[in-house]
Motif scaffolding. Structure first.
Motif, PDB file in Angstrom:
ATOM      1  N   VAL A  18       0.804  -1.336   0.094  1.00 37.59           N
ATOM      2  CA  VAL A  18      -0.049   0.028  -0.058  1.00 37.59           C
ATOM      3  C   VAL A  18       0.842   1.209  -0.020  1.00 37.59           C
ATOM      4  CG1 VAL A  18      -1.711   1.314   1.267  1.00 37.59           C
ATOM      5  CG2 VAL A  18      -1.870  -1.241   1.255  1.00 37.59           C
ATOM      6  N   LEU A  19       2.030   1.080   0.637  1.00 36.24           N
ATOM      7  CA  LEU A  19       2.865   2.198   0.829  1.00 36.24           C
ATOM      8  C   LEU A  19       4.092   2.270   0.035  1.00 36.24           C
ATOM      9  CD1 LEU A  19       2.729   2.696   4.701  1.00 36.24           C
ATOM     10  CD2 LEU A  19       1.464   3.935   2.997  1.00 36.24           C
ATOM     11  N   ARG A  20       4.285   1.473  -0.835  1.00 32.30           N
ATOM     12  CA  ARG A  20       5.610   1.332  -1.499  1.00 32.30           C
ATOM     13  C   ARG A  20       5.070   1.459  -3.082  1.00 32.30           C
ATOM     14  NH1 ARG A  20       9.334  -3.544   0.003  1.00 32.30           N
ATOM     15  NH2 ARG A  20      10.270  -2.360  -1.697  1.00 32.30           N
ATOM     16  N   PRO A  21       5.959   1.804  -3.918  1.00 30.19           N
ATOM     17  CA  PRO A  21       5.598   1.755  -5.404  1.00 30.19           C
ATOM     18  C   PRO A  21       6.035   0.590  -5.936  1.00 30.19           C
ATOM     19  CG  PRO A  21       7.719   2.957  -4.854  1.00 30.19           C
ATOM     20  CD  PRO A  21       7.007   2.830  -3.576  1.00 30.19           C
ATOM     21  N   ARG A  22       5.046   0.371  -6.935  1.00 29.47           N
ATOM     22  CA  ARG A  22       5.293  -1.018  -7.648  1.00 29.47           C
ATOM     23  C   ARG A  22       6.544  -1.157  -8.446  1.00 29.47           C
ATOM     24  NH1 ARG A  22      -0.651  -1.981 -10.130  1.00 29.47           N
ATOM     25  NH2 ARG A  22      -1.650  -2.676  -8.241  1.00 29.47           N
ATOM     26  N   PRO A  23       7.100  -2.406  -8.368  1.00 34.90           N
ATOM     27  CA  PRO A  23       8.349  -2.478  -9.242  1.00 34.90           C
ATOM     28  C   PRO A  23       8.130  -2.354 -10.659  1.00 34.90           C
ATOM     29  CG  PRO A  23       7.629  -4.638  -8.365  1.00 34.90           C
ATOM     30  CD  PRO A  23       6.711  -3.598  -7.647  1.00 34.90           C
ATOM     31  N   THR A  24       9.093  -2.207 -11.475  1.00 33.37           N
ATOM     32  CA  THR A  24       8.973  -2.277 -12.940  1.00 33.37           C
ATOM     33  C   THR A  24      10.026  -3.248 -13.322  1.00 33.37           C
ATOM     34  OG1 THR A  24       8.212   0.149 -12.779  1.00 33.37           O
ATOM     35  CG2 THR A  24       8.945  -0.804 -14.844  1.00 33.37           C
ATOM     36  N   PRO A  25       9.650  -4.315 -14.088  1.00 36.14           N
ATOM     37  CA  PRO A  25       8.268  -4.564 -14.565  1.00 36.14           C
ATOM     38  C   PRO A  25       7.252  -5.100 -13.465  1.00 36.14           C
ATOM     39  CG  PRO A  25       9.640  -6.100 -15.527  1.00 36.14           C
ATOM     40  CD  PRO A  25      10.543  -4.904 -14.680  1.00 36.14           C
ATOM     41  N   TYR A  26       6.101  -4.885 -13.617  1.00 38.52           N
ATOM     42  CA  TYR A  26       5.278  -5.394 -12.487  1.00 38.52           C
ATOM     43  C   TYR A  26       4.465  -6.570 -13.237  1.00 38.52           C
ATOM     44  CZ  TYR A  26       1.329  -5.586  -9.140  1.00 38.52           C
ATOM     45  OH  TYR A  26       0.312  -6.177  -8.326  1.00 38.52           O
ATOM     46  N   VAL A  27       4.522  -7.783 -12.587  1.00 35.02           N
ATOM     47  CA  VAL A  27       3.611  -9.108 -12.884  1.00 35.02           C
ATOM     48  C   VAL A  27       2.658  -9.274 -11.639  1.00 35.02           C
ATOM     49  CG1 VAL A  27       3.648 -11.263 -13.602  1.00 35.02           C
ATOM     50  CG2 VAL A  27       5.408  -9.615 -14.401  1.00 35.02           C
ATOM     51  N   ALA A  28       1.590  -9.714 -11.786  1.00 36.54           N
ATOM     52  CA  ALA A  28       0.667 -10.012 -10.611  1.00 36.54           C
ATOM     53  C   ALA A  28      -0.160 -11.248 -11.106  1.00 36.54           C
ATOM     54  CB  ALA A  28      -0.231  -8.685 -10.233  1.00 36.54           C
ATOM     55  N   THR A  29      -0.734 -12.011 -10.114  1.00 34.80           N
ATOM     56  CA  THR A  29      -1.442 -12.981 -10.077  1.00 34.80           C
ATOM     57  C   THR A  29      -2.741 -12.610  -9.009  1.00 34.80           C
ATOM     58  OG1 THR A  29       0.033 -14.683 -10.915  1.00 34.80           O
ATOM     59  CG2 THR A  29      -2.107 -15.462  -9.838  1.00 34.80           C
ATOM     60  N   TYR A  30      -4.004 -12.466  -9.487  1.00 28.88           N
ATOM     61  CA  TYR A  30      -4.981 -12.475  -8.600  1.00 28.88           C
ATOM     62  C   TYR A  30      -5.833 -13.619  -8.384  1.00 28.88           C
ATOM     63  CZ  TYR A  30      -3.943  -7.598  -9.615  1.00 28.88           C
ATOM     64  OH  TYR A  30      -3.147  -6.317  -9.462  1.00 28.88           O
ATOM     65  N   ILE A  31      -6.181 -14.136  -7.121  1.00 30.58           N
ATOM     66  CA  ILE A  31      -6.885 -15.120  -6.999  1.00 30.58           C
ATOM     67  C   ILE A  31      -8.277 -14.703  -6.065  1.00 30.58           C
ATOM     68  CG2 ILE A  31      -6.933 -17.507  -5.778  1.00 30.58           C
ATOM     69  CD1 ILE A  31      -3.835 -17.402  -5.870  1.00 30.58           C
ATOM     70  N   GLY A  32      -9.168 -15.046  -6.458  1.00 31.58           N
ATOM     71  CA  GLY A  32     -10.702 -14.750  -5.994  1.00 31.58           C
ATOM     72  C   GLY A  32     -11.029 -16.062  -5.244  1.00 31.58           C
ATOM     73  N   LEU A  33     -11.503 -15.860  -3.865  1.00 34.70           N
ATOM     74  CA  LEU A  33     -12.088 -17.026  -3.069  1.00 34.70           C
ATOM     75  C   LEU A  33     -13.355 -16.617  -2.516  1.00 34.70           C
ATOM     76  CD1 LEU A  33      -8.755 -17.870  -1.066  1.00 34.70           C
ATOM     77  CD2 LEU A  33      -9.651 -18.983  -3.155  1.00 34.70           C
ATOM     78  N   ARG A  34     -14.119 -17.254  -2.325  1.00 37.15           N
ATOM     79  CA  ARG A  34     -15.369 -16.900  -1.483  1.00 37.15           C
ATOM     80  C   ARG A  34     -15.280 -17.692  -0.280  1.00 37.15           C
ATOM     81  NH1 ARG A  34     -20.200 -19.189  -4.300  1.00 37.15           N
ATOM     82  NH2 ARG A  34     -19.872 -20.886  -3.186  1.00 37.15           N
TER      83      ARG A  34
END
Length: 119
Positions: free
Chosen positions: A36-52
């Motif tokens: 939340v407080l740090r800048p994203r690295p460059t390049p930036y790669v993400a994986t999002y996982i949605g759970l219920r």
């Protein structure tokens, strides 16, 4: 990361006429995810996982386990600081975990509505 969620889960009901404890709460770096407080690295790669969350106990156990992988902002030099593991919960997810209604009611209207209702 446990303390912010724990505070919501354990909050006692506030009766009318009492001061709202949220008004006097100070933000603490150990309650804030590092990303939340740090800048994203460059390049930036993400994986999002949605759970219920269908089972309150299992959901709480999952939050406890995943909290060990999330780096708080108060340890920017931790080896985990560059491992961007973050956790986000929806209003219904917080409810499924058993956050008291008083805490849920204190959240913004937009958050309570959810993204689908706002599109």
């Amino acid at each position: 990361m446990k303390s912010a969620l724990s505070a919501m889960l354990d909050q006692n009901a506030v009766t009318s006429g009492e001061k709202n404890p949220v008004d006097e709460t100070m933000l603490e770096l150990n309650d804030i995810q590092s990303g939340v407080l740090r800048p994203r690295p460059t390049p930036y790669v993400a994986t999002y996982i949605g759970l219920r969350i269908d089972d309150r106990k299992a959901g709480r156990e999952l939050m406890q386990r995943v909290s060990t992988a999330v780096t708080s902002a108060d340890h920017p030099n931790s080896p985990l600081a560059d491992t961007w593991v973050s956790v986000a919960l929806s209003y219904s997810g917080l409810g499924a975990l058993g956050v008291p209604q008083e805490s849920l009611d204190s959240l913004s209207w937009e958050f309570r509505q959810g993204m689908v209702a706002r599109c």
